[in-house]
Each structure stands twice: as C-alpha cells, then as structure tokens.
Write an enzyme that holds these catalytic residues in place. Structure first.
Site, PDB file in Angstrom:
ATOM      1  CE  LYS A  11     -38.418  -7.192 -18.984  1.00 33.55           C
ATOM      2  NZ  LYS A  11     -39.026  -7.428 -17.736  1.00 33.55           N
ATOM      3  CE  LYS A  67     -35.905  -4.069 -20.009  1.00 34.70           C
ATOM      4  NZ  LYS A  67     -35.343  -4.476 -18.732  1.00 34.70           N
ATOM      5  CG  ASP A 110      -2.003  -1.008   1.131  1.00 34.81           C
ATOM      6  OD1 ASP A 110      -2.011  -1.735   0.113  1.00 34.81           O
ATOM      7  OD2 ASP A 110      -2.837  -1.090   2.053  1.00 34.81           O
ATOM      8  CD  GLU A 140     -29.686  -1.324 -17.341  1.00 35.53           C
ATOM      9  OE1 GLU A 140     -30.050  -0.191 -17.720  1.00 35.53           O
ATOM     10  OE2 GLU A 140     -30.406  -2.076 -16.682  1.00 35.53           O
ATOM     11  CB  CYS A 186     -29.945 -25.685  19.678  1.00 33.99           C
ATOM     12  SG  CYS A 186     -31.721 -25.437  19.646  1.00 33.99           S
ATOM     13  CG  ASP A 238     -31.607  -8.319 -15.266  1.00 34.26           C
ATOM     14  OD1 ASP A 238     -32.239  -7.291 -14.969  1.00 34.26           O
ATOM     15  OD2 ASP A 238     -31.774  -9.415 -14.703  1.00 34.26           O
ATOM     16  CE  LYS A 249     -33.781   2.027 -26.541  1.00 37.45           C
ATOM     17  NZ  LYS A 249     -32.457   2.445 -26.077  1.00 37.45           N
ATOM     18  CB  SER A 297     -39.602   2.897 -16.797  1.00 37.04           C
ATOM     19  OG  SER A 297     -39.357   1.554 -16.644  1.00 37.04           O
ATOM     20  CG  LEU A 298     -37.922   0.772 -21.862  1.00 34.83           C
ATOM     21  CD1 LEU A 298     -36.891  -0.272 -22.252  1.00 34.83           C
ATOM     22  CD2 LEU A 298     -38.274   1.626 -23.063  1.00 34.83           C
ATOM     23  CD  GLU A 344     -30.720   0.289 -28.019  1.00 29.39           C
ATOM     24  OE1 GLU A 344     -30.729   0.240 -26.769  1.00 29.39           O
ATOM     25  OE2 GLU A 344     -30.797   1.339 -28.651  1.00 29.39           O
ATOM     26  CG  ASP A 372      -0.910   5.206  -0.323  1.00 22.97           C
ATOM     27  OD1 ASP A 372      -1.802   5.064  -1.196  1.00 22.97           O
ATOM     28  OD2 ASP A 372      -1.056   4.924   0.876  1.00 22.97           O
ATOM     29  NE  ARG A 396     -36.139   4.685 -14.473  1.00 22.09           N
ATOM     30  CZ  ARG A 396     -37.274   4.697 -13.788  1.00 22.09           C
ATOM     31  NH1 ARG A 396     -37.283   4.316 -12.536  1.00 22.09           N
ATOM     32  NH2 ARG A 396     -38.398   5.082 -14.359  1.00 22.09           N
ATOM     33  CE1 TYR A 415     -30.600   2.897 -21.467  1.00 21.39           C
ATOM     34  CE2 TYR A 415     -29.271   0.943 -21.100  1.00 21.39           C
ATOM     35  CZ  TYR A 415     -30.172   1.891 -20.640  1.00 21.39           C
ATOM     36  OH  TYR A 415     -30.623   1.818 -19.362  1.00 21.39           O
TER      37      TYR A 415
END
Ligand code: IVH
Length: 673
Positions: free
Chosen positions: A317, A116, A34, A177, A414, A118, A293, A83-84, A114, A38, A137, A229
């Site tokens: 989807k 999508k 380190d 994203e 236990c 996740d 789109k 949003s979509l 495009e 530094d 967002r 995008y």
C-alpha cells in the site's frame, strides 16, 4: 430479406444503437427520442431472432434493456475469491520476498507486479467463450449476481476473442476490478449535485454504488470500466504462469492494465513501487498500491493460502496521502437528530486523485483540541474511503489574522436555541420541527444506506419539503407525477423516474428500512442486528425495553432510543402511513431460516487464535445460537481454545461435544473465506 442483406442491416443497427447508447447513457445527450430508439432496438431484436449469428452475445440487445430487478440473487463462486494481505513498509515487502524464498526453497523467483486499483472486485463466468454470469465478491464464497449491470460495461467482452494460441476454455472464471475514472466521477458528482443527490466520496463507492443498481439502465449511465487480473477455475485450457494468464486475457479481448510488469528480484520491485507512487497522480484512475504476485502457478499452488489471503501475493500500500490547504470558512450543518456539525470549507486541493474542498471537524471539542481557526493552513488526509480529515494546523503559517470559531447560540436554519447536554460532545438545535432536521431526515431515508431512492437527494428532498408536499418520509409515497410537474426542475421524464424509483423502493430489506427510519443510535450495523433478531417491523415495534436489551450489542441507550421512537405519536402516524401506502419491508424470513445455530448453546474455554471471545459470541448469537459462561445439561458444545480451563474437563466427564477452534470456525462457516 435474404441472409446477406439481413446481416448487413444487423451490423448497421448494432453500430447505430451502440452510438445512441453512448449518447444517452454516457454523455447524457441523446439525439433521438425514446420511441425512435425503441424502434431501432426492436428491429434489431427481430432480425437477430430470424438470423442469429455468433456475435449475438455482444449485441446491444444483450447489453442494456433488461427489466429492473427487485433484489440481487446470491451467486456462489465456483472457487472462493480470496483477498490480499497488506504490506505498509519496505521491510514488510522484503519480509514477504524472504518468506517466499524460504518456503519455496528457491532463490531465483520471478514475480508479476500490477497496480492495485481502488474499485470493486468481481467474478465473471464464461462458458464456451460466452459471458454467462458475473457477481460481486460478497463474502468471498457468495456474491451478488450483477450480470445485467456488468453487461453494460462497454469494454467487457461478452464473447471471448479467438485471437490467442490458447484454446477457448469450456468454462473459466475471470476476475477483475470494476472501477470509475476520476474524471468520470467528478462529472457524475457534478450531475448528482445538480439533481440534489449526495455525491460519491470516492471512485470505489461510485463504482460499487453504480454496479449495485437494481435497474441496469442506471448502471449503464455510469461510466464504469474494468481491468481483469486473475482467473479462478478453468476447464479446457491450461496456464503455467500468471504472466501467461494476463497475456492471454489481453489477447482474448479483456482489458488488462498496461502497467503490469515482470519482476526479477525485490530491488526491481521496489523501483517499480516507487515509480507507480510517482505516476499515481497522473493516472486517470485511482490506485492505492501495487500488488506483487508469484509468477509460477505451480508455486502458487504449493504456497497455498492462510485464512482468506494467498501466501503467494501481497498488496503493497502507498502511504495515506496528505496535502496542505487553507480553511476559508467554517460552516455549521444541522443533522437529522438536530446535531450541529462544524464543517471546514477549504481551498480545493487534489488529495491522491480526488478533489477535496470540505472536511468535517466533528464537534467543537475537536476544533479546540486541534486549535483549528478560520484562515489556517492545515494538513488534510484521506486514507482509503475515509472522508478527508484535518490532521493538524501548520502553525508556522499563522499570520495572526486567523479567526477563532465559536458554535452559534442559535440554529443557523431555524433560529431556535442551541444546547449542549452535559454528557454529549454535540450541540443540538432544540426545535423538533426544525426544517433542516426534517429535510435531513427525509434525505437520510432515501440515501444509499437507506432505501436508496435514485433521484431523491438532499436538494429534491428540500424542494419537496419547501413546496409543502412532504413533511415526513411516508409522504413520499403519496406524491403524484402531476404534483411533481408543478415544481421547478421537474420535467416529464424526471418526475416519472422519481415515481418509478419510489414504487420500486416499496419492498425494502427490513434492515435497510430500520436504518432509513433514522432512529437515534441505530446505524446500519445495529439495524442489521435488529432485523435479524426480530424478523419483521411489527415485531420490532412491539418489542419492549427488556426484550431489546436482551439482544447482544443492544445496550440501554439504543433500546431506549428505539422504544421512544415507536412510542412517539408522530412516528406512529408515519408508520401507519407507510403501511397504507403499501410500503412493506421484506421480512427477514430468509435470515431467520438461515439461523443454523437456533437452539444450540455454546460454552467457550481458553483463548482463540482467530478472534476474541466477544466476537465469537456475537457471531454465534447472530446465527441464532446462544452462549453461556458455564456448562449445564443444555450445553451443546464446549469450544476449547488455547490453554482451556476446568470447563473442558467438565465437558469430558459429562459427555458434551468438544470442538477445537478449527471445528468451531467450520461450524460457523468462516474457515474458507
Ligand atoms: S489479486 C488472490 N490483483 O484488492 C488474489 N487484486 O485487497 C486476489 N485488487 O479483493 C486479488 N487490484 O478487489 C488483485 N491487480 C490486482 C488488484 C486487486 C485491485 C483488489 C481486489 C482484491 C483486493 C484485495
């Protein structure tokens, strides 16, 4: 040193530090100490101060190393992040195309398709080509300022490349994203498991959890990536098509998904959709669909948006992914409330890009209902971020050798008796001091939904408990580095890190603290309501049953759990210990101040289009207002939906202000999301 020699050294140092950053943050395999690191960084900082150059914004001195934040500042997006809407079938995709054709009165439209991803949507602000801020967002209007963490993403340009026919705009919002590759997630999860931390359920959670780290050094260790995008507001550059936007972003040096495609005609899109569905499994990152789109930006503007979704785009989807696998065993886990949860241990199988080997079976009734046996071949499914579930047993694969599962009569941890209350589906261990319960309780406290204490997962919690260093969450704040060093697996660095994360967690948001306490029936949502209503932990502790049940959404069962929790002598001691250690949940003054409807009373009549009345009531109450069934002298507003009743006439005659649904939505600030 002369200028040329300085610049040469600057370039060299940037390379060297870039290399060490990678080894340290991404490969977890540093080559230098380190102190050595530094020293290099300081040398670079000093030279940059003396000889500033135009690439300074992308220098390693600007990527990592900022001091940890105590919380994220809110950052308003210059233009809302939409949003979509989703399409789940071919018909819905075709409907979308027909709708667009009708609305625009054209038959020959071009689209852009495009993948999508996740991940987590972010908005990046660039001024004169320089990255200045970035936010998540959030609610679409305001997100969290995660600038420092975004800077640690090595593929994100901190300076726009001049390499395009488009001029560099004075100001531009660029959207995309943030995601984590599946292999990186698996590696990260293995590391987390080794350290006793809870693994992330999917790449999206991992990306979100990594980007939302107060300490940007932790973000830097997470292998995050980004694809851009879209753009928002822009001054000083102009675009006529979405395709042009994407090409320009790529030329400017932004990562743009290489699988984007121009589309003419819906048939071509359906082919693309099918192709992506096949390709999906072999991609290094997870996609959950494809976005379609409208290409022409002028047409996009004409089409506009409805509530929070643009009319010109749709998310198509993929169906939820299902796979078959074999249940090798069913084990029983003891939760922090003593509940016993059966968990299926399965032959590992890849479900839509994530390897799954466990699935919760919830409780004994669920197992009986689905007739799940050890040795069965089962269909499992994972949809979105949902933990995998067993959909059904493949009965044709039964051999007769499967074993029926029975809940144990004694706690596997236990040995105490296990009981099942008549009104409950869960079996519970009756021993309040069951070590499994205590360990779970402590790791719940430190979990991401709770105080999010990095480095304190299940294994470490259990180790600390087994070493008799802690018996409850408050004991964590009395740990010392010296005590930690006496334990296995704790080196100088990890011990210091844990002490530092504990120190940083001492001023948690009130809602997180309430959730972290692990009060029965108090999940994250209820914890938020309680924090908002009571504003401080002292006020919540002092609240009686009646005061609690008067709060919307708090029923008698939850209220009883809360009062019982704070009356319990053991818990009283724990709360005192927190206080003595300096753990101070942040009073939710901001939220109380943020009660714009304080003292305002509403009466609803008729049906609302956008939400059921119960939801409207909850929103009003969460914002500090009240809702009554009939008008009185104190009524401020009557909200009239479709087919209003006599309350509307009454409001008119008594001069009460009447709001339409739109006006109401505006008032509660939801109209533009
Ligand atoms: S465009 C107005 N394009 O999906 C359009 N979104 O379900 C805004 N997403 O919030 C988004 N890949 O987080 C767009 N290629 C892509 C995307 C994408 C993933 C996410 C994004 C958005 C969410 C909507």
């Amino acid at each position: 040193m002369d200028k040329d020699a300085a610049w040469e050294r600057i370039a060299e140092l940037r390379n060297i530090i870039g290399y060490h950053n990678k080894r340290y943050y991404q490969q977890d395999n540093p080559e230098i100490s380190d102190i050595g690191y530094d020293r290099l960084l300081r040398e670079l900082q000093e030279l940059e101060k003396l000889f500033p150059d135009e690439n300074i914004a992308s220098s390693p001195t600007h990527r990592v190393g900022a001091a940890p934040l105590t919380k994220f500042a809110p950052l308003e997006h210059p233009s809302p992040m939409l949003s979509l809407a989703n399409a789940f079938s071919t018909e819905e995709i075709i409907d979308f195309d027909s709708r667009i054709k009708k609305l625009t009165a054209t038959d020959s439209l071009s689209y852009v398709a495009e993948p999508k991803l996740d991940g987590l949507a972010v908005n990046l602000l660039y001024e004169n080509g320089r990255f200045i801020r970035g936010a998540t967002r959030g609610d679409g209007l305001t997100g969290e300022d995660v600038t420092q963490n975004l800077k640690t993403i090595s593929t994100l340009p901190l300076q726009i490349n001049k390499n395009s026919s488009q001029p560099i705009p004075d100001f531009i919002e660029i959207r995309g994203e943030v995601y984590m590759e599946v292999a990186s997630l698996q590696k990260l999860n293995r590391r987390r498991l080794d350290q006793g931390d809870e693994p992330f359920a999917n790449p999206r959670n991992a990306a979100a959890g990594s980007l939302r780290q107060l300490d940007s050094k932790i973000s830097a260790r997470r292998p995050l990536n980004i694809f851009l995008y879209a753009i928002g507001n822009v001054h000083g550059a102009g675009f006529s098509s979405h395709w042009e936007v994407l090409q320009t972003l790529a030329a400017w040096g932004f990562p743009v998904n290489p699988l984007i495609q121009m589309i003419t005609g819906i048939d071509m899109f359906l082919e693309y959709f099918a192709k992506m569905g096949d390709l999906r499994k072999s991609l290094p990152y997870e996609i959950d669909g494809v976005v379609l789109k409208v290409n022409n930006l002028a047409l996009q503007t004409t089409l506009g948006s409805v509530s929070r979704n643009p009319r010109w785009a749709i998310a198509c989807k993929f169906p939820a992914t299902q796979e078959t696998t074999i249940i090798n065993d069913i084990i029983v886990q003891v939760g922090r409330t003593g509940s016993l949860t059966p968990v299926a241990i399965m032959e590992p199988v890849n479900v839509g890009g994530v390897t799954v080997s466990r699935a919760t079976l919830h409780n004994e009734d669920e197992i009986l209902k689905k007739d799940i046996r050890i040795g069965d071949t089962v269909v499992i499914q994972r949809a979105g971020d949902v933990i995998p579930e067993v959909v059904k047993v493949v009965l044709s694969k039964r051999t007769g050798n499967e074993k029926i599962f029975k809940m144990p009569a004694h706690c596997p941890e236990c040995g105490s008796d296990v009981v099942r209350e008549e009104s409950e589906v869960a079996h519970r261990c009756i021993n309040l001091s069951c070590p499994a319960q205590i360990k779970e309780h402590i790791s719940h406290f430190a979990s991401r939904g709770g105080l999010d204490i990095e480095g304190l997962g299940e294994k470490i919690s259990a180790q600390l408990f087994d070493a008799r260093l802690i018996y409850d969450p408050a004991d964590l704040y009395y740990l010392t580095k010296e005590r930690l060093l006496e334990l296995d697996r704790h080196g100088e660095k990890s011990a210091q890190n844990l002490i530092d994360s504990l120190e940083r967690s001492k001023k948690p948001p009130l809602n997180k603290f309430i959730y972290a306490l692990g009060i029965r029936n108090v999940g994250e949502h209820i914890a938020k309501i309680l924090a908002r209503k009571f504003g401080s932990i002292e006020k919540l502790m002092a609240a009686n049953f009646e005061e609690l049940t008067a709060v919307y959404e708090i029923g008698p069962e939850i209220a009883a759990s809360i009062t019982q929790f704070f009356q319990e002598p053991k818990n009283k001691t724990v709360m005192e210990k927190f206080q003595k250690a300096g753990v101070m949940p942040q009073e939710t003054a901001a939220i109380i101040k943020d009660s714009p409807l304080q003292g305002i009373s509403f009466v609803f009549t008729g049906t609302m289009e956008s939400m059921p009345r119960s939801e409207a009531k909850a929103i009003v109450e969460n914002l500090g207002g009240s809702v009554h069934s009939g008008t009185t002298g104190k009524t401020t507003y009557v909200v009239a939906g479709r087919e209003p009743g006599s309350k509307l006439d009454k409001a008119r005659t008594s001069g009460i202000t009447i709001l339409g649904e739109e006006e109401f939505l505006k008032l509660i600030n939801r109209q533009a999301l």
